[in-house]
Design a protein around this motif. Structure first.
Motif, mmCIF file in Angstrom:
data_model
loop_
_atom_site.group_PDB
_atom_site.id
_atom_site.type_symbol
_atom_site.label_atom_id
_atom_site.label_comp_id
_atom_site.label_asym_id
_atom_site.label_seq_id
_atom_site.Cartn_x
_atom_site.Cartn_y
_atom_site.Cartn_z
ATOM 1 N N THR A 58 7.937 -4.776 8.248
ATOM 2 C CA THR A 58 7.764 -4.057 6.986
ATOM 3 C C THR A 58 6.315 -3.633 6.810
ATOM 4 N N VAL A 59 5.391 -4.490 7.235
ATOM 5 C CA VAL A 59 3.965 -4.166 7.161
ATOM 6 C C VAL A 59 3.663 -2.941 8.017
ATOM 7 N N VAL A 60 4.176 -2.906 9.233
ATOM 8 C CA VAL A 60 3.939 -1.769 10.124
ATOM 9 C C VAL A 60 4.465 -0.479 9.501
ATOM 10 N N LYS A 61 5.665 -0.526 8.945
ATOM 11 C CA LYS A 61 6.249 0.661 8.310
ATOM 12 C C LYS A 61 5.408 1.113 7.125
ATOM 13 N N GLY A 62 4.924 0.159 6.326
ATOM 14 C CA GLY A 62 4.103 0.498 5.172
ATOM 15 C C GLY A 62 2.794 1.146 5.569
ATOM 16 N N VAL A 63 2.168 0.631 6.619
ATOM 17 C CA VAL A 63 0.905 1.198 7.088
ATOM 18 C C VAL A 63 1.117 2.612 7.627
ATOM 19 N N LEU A 64 2.170 2.820 8.386
ATOM 20 C CA LEU A 64 2.461 4.151 8.931
ATOM 21 C C LEU A 64 2.705 5.166 7.817
ATOM 22 N N LEU A 65 3.374 4.725 6.747
ATOM 23 C CA LEU A 65 3.597 5.613 5.603
ATOM 24 C C LEU A 65 2.270 6.004 4.964
ATOM 25 N N GLN A 70 -2.405 9.883 4.214
ATOM 26 C CA GLN A 70 -3.824 10.136 4.446
ATOM 27 C C GLN A 70 -4.028 11.370 5.321
ATOM 28 N N ALA A 71 -3.201 11.505 6.348
ATOM 29 C CA ALA A 71 -3.336 12.638 7.261
ATOM 30 C C ALA A 71 -3.049 13.952 6.534
ATOM 31 N N VAL A 72 -2.022 13.959 5.698
ATOM 32 C CA VAL A 72 -1.666 15.172 4.941
ATOM 33 C C VAL A 72 -2.793 15.565 4.003
ATOM 34 N N VAL A 73 -3.343 14.572 3.282
ATOM 35 C CA VAL A 73 -4.439 14.847 2.350
ATOM 36 C C VAL A 73 -5.677 15.336 3.104
ATOM 37 N N ALA A 74 -5.962 14.746 4.255
ATOM 38 C CA ALA A 74 -7.132 15.159 5.042
ATOM 39 C C ALA A 74 -6.994 16.606 5.499
ATOM 40 N N ILE A 75 -5.815 16.977 5.949
ATOM 41 C CA ILE A 75 -5.580 18.356 6.405
ATOM 42 C C ILE A 75 -5.767 19.336 5.254
ATOM 43 N N ILE A 76 -5.233 18.972 4.072
ATOM 44 C CA ILE A 76 -5.391 19.829 2.890
ATOM 45 C C ILE A 76 -6.857 19.937 2.497
ATOM 46 N N LYS A 124 -2.002 -5.812 -15.882
ATOM 47 C CA LYS A 124 -0.843 -6.589 -15.435
ATOM 48 C C LYS A 124 0.265 -5.704 -14.878
ATOM 49 N N PHE A 125 0.474 -4.542 -15.472
ATOM 50 C CA PHE A 125 1.523 -3.642 -14.979
ATOM 51 C C PHE A 125 1.190 -3.152 -13.576
ATOM 52 N N LEU A 126 -0.063 -2.693 -13.382
ATOM 53 C CA LEU A 126 -0.463 -2.174 -12.073
ATOM 54 C C LEU A 126 -0.436 -3.269 -11.013
ATOM 55 N N TYR A 127 -0.849 -4.480 -11.409
ATOM 56 C CA TYR A 127 -0.835 -5.559 -10.419
ATOM 57 C C TYR A 127 0.601 -5.903 -10.026
ATOM 58 N N ARG A 128 1.456 -6.062 -11.019
ATOM 59 C CA ARG A 128 2.822 -6.499 -10.744
ATOM 60 C C ARG A 128 3.596 -5.476 -9.914
ATOM 61 N N HIS A 129 3.427 -4.204 -10.248
ATOM 62 C CA HIS A 129 4.254 -3.169 -9.623
ATOM 63 C C HIS A 129 3.590 -2.460 -8.450
ATOM 64 N N ILE A 130 2.276 -2.592 -8.308
ATOM 65 C CA ILE A 130 1.586 -1.850 -7.246
ATOM 66 C C ILE A 130 0.732 -2.761 -6.360
ATOM 67 N N HIS A 131 -0.328 -3.340 -6.916
ATOM 68 C CA HIS A 131 -1.295 -4.041 -6.061
ATOM 69 C C HIS A 131 -0.758 -5.346 -5.479
ATOM 70 N N SER A 132 0.207 -5.972 -6.147
ATOM 71 C CA SER A 132 0.744 -7.236 -5.635
ATOM 72 C C SER A 132 1.369 -7.067 -4.254
ATOM 73 N N GLN A 133 1.731 -5.821 -3.904
ATOM 74 C CA GLN A 133 2.303 -5.594 -2.569
ATOM 75 C C GLN A 133 1.304 -5.972 -1.487
ATOM 76 N N HIS A 149 0.951 -0.589 -1.514
ATOM 77 C CA HIS A 149 1.892 0.315 -2.173
ATOM 78 C C HIS A 149 1.395 1.738 -1.917
ATOM 79 N N PRO A 150 2.280 2.702 -1.653
ATOM 80 C CA PRO A 150 1.821 4.073 -1.351
ATOM 81 C C PRO A 150 0.899 4.650 -2.417
ATOM 82 N N LEU A 151 1.162 4.331 -3.699
ATOM 83 C CA LEU A 151 0.308 4.857 -4.762
ATOM 84 C C LEU A 151 -1.079 4.234 -4.687
ATOM 85 N N GLU A 152 -1.158 2.951 -4.377
ATOM 86 C CA GLU A 152 -2.461 2.305 -4.221
ATOM 87 C C GLU A 152 -3.214 2.895 -3.040
#
Length: 263
Positions: A58-65, A70-76, A124-133, A149-152
């Motif tokens: 799951t970690v590998v998949k998350g990093v690849l995502l 990052q690659a898309v944003v860099a190209i833009i 607390k909302f950001l930690y629970r739903h985003i950064h805790s990942q 988390h992709p948003l983080e």
């Protein structure tokens, strides 16, 4: 580069986009091999298997995502700043200017990530739903450095990187070296090892042990700084000093040397 009689040129923009991704996996692979050296680990392999709350696949998949985003944003970004980029290519840059660009980019990235990172812990909302990942990795390891988390990943790493690129005024060619260096540093901070002679440990107070303290429950409100310096932690009172002690059974343990207090 020549191939089958034809000559192909890889642009600085393409290298600036994909070189850090390649560096990430190559450097992580080196640390993966070092992980078998139990005498240099900050946590035992048993702890890595039992305390972490997410599988390695799951970690590998998350990093690849995240790297895809990052690659898309860099190209833009390179496309949007095209005219400025072309002008930079035609100018000779002195060593002094390059050093200034590197230091500026480091300061910008550190400042952005410190305040965004700290806010994600205190909201607390950001930690629970985003950064805790990211903190599912209680025992960090090298290729989990960009497991977020992709948003983080978008806010901390991608936008932070874009800001450091724009504010420093570096060219795409310079960015190849800067972001590859930043990637190596981030991987090193999460490697979970304390290797003798590691230049990052000699040159930077922000290192694998420093960040490991943050990943533990007692340090979750301390040591937010990443990836280079610890200045914001020291200035704003979130710095937790530690001592490295030999762990029973081999390896090291980063133990806090100050009493923890809730904010």
């Amino acid at each position: 580069m020549k191939m089958m009689g034809a000559e192909f040129e890889v642009s600085d923009e393409i290298l600036g986009t994909f070189a850090p991704i390649i560096v990430y996996w190559v450097y992580s692979g080196i640390y993966l091999m070092f992980g078998s050296f139990d005498n240099y680990r900050l946590h035992s392999r048993k702890d890595e298997d039992e305390k972490n709350l997410v599988s390695k696949s799951t970690v590998v998949k998350g990093v690849l995502l995240q790297q895809t985003v990052q690659a898309v944003v860099a190209i833009i970004l390179f496309a949007v700043t095209g005219s400025a980029v072309e002008a930079a290519k035609n100018q000779k840059t002195s060593i002094f200017v390059l050093i200034c660009q590197f230091v500026t980019a480091m300061m910008v990235l550190d400042t952005w990530q410190y305040f965004m990172h700290r806010y994600m812990h205190h909201n607390k909302f950001l930690y629970r739903h985003i950064h805790s990942q990211h903190h599912r990795l209680v025992v960090p390891y090298a290729y989990g450095a960009l497991y977020n988390h992709p948003l983080e990943g978008l806010i901390l790493d991608t936008i932070g990187g874009a800001l450091s690129f724009l504010v420093s005024g570096m060219s795409p060619r310079t960015s190849i070296f800067f972001f590859s260096f930043a990637t190596i540093k981030t991987v090193d901070d999460h490697c979970g090892l304390w290797l003798p002679g590691n230049l990052f440990h000699i040159l930077f107070s922000n290192n694998s042990a420093y960040h490991d303290v943050h990943h533990q429950l007692y340090g979750s409100k301390y040591n937010f700084s990443q990836p280079f310096f610890v200045m914001w932690d020291k200035i704003l009172g979130t710095h937790m000093p530690y001592s490295l002690e030999h762990r029973e059974g081999g390896g090291f343990e980063a133990r806090p040397t100050k009493e923890c207090k809730d904010d």
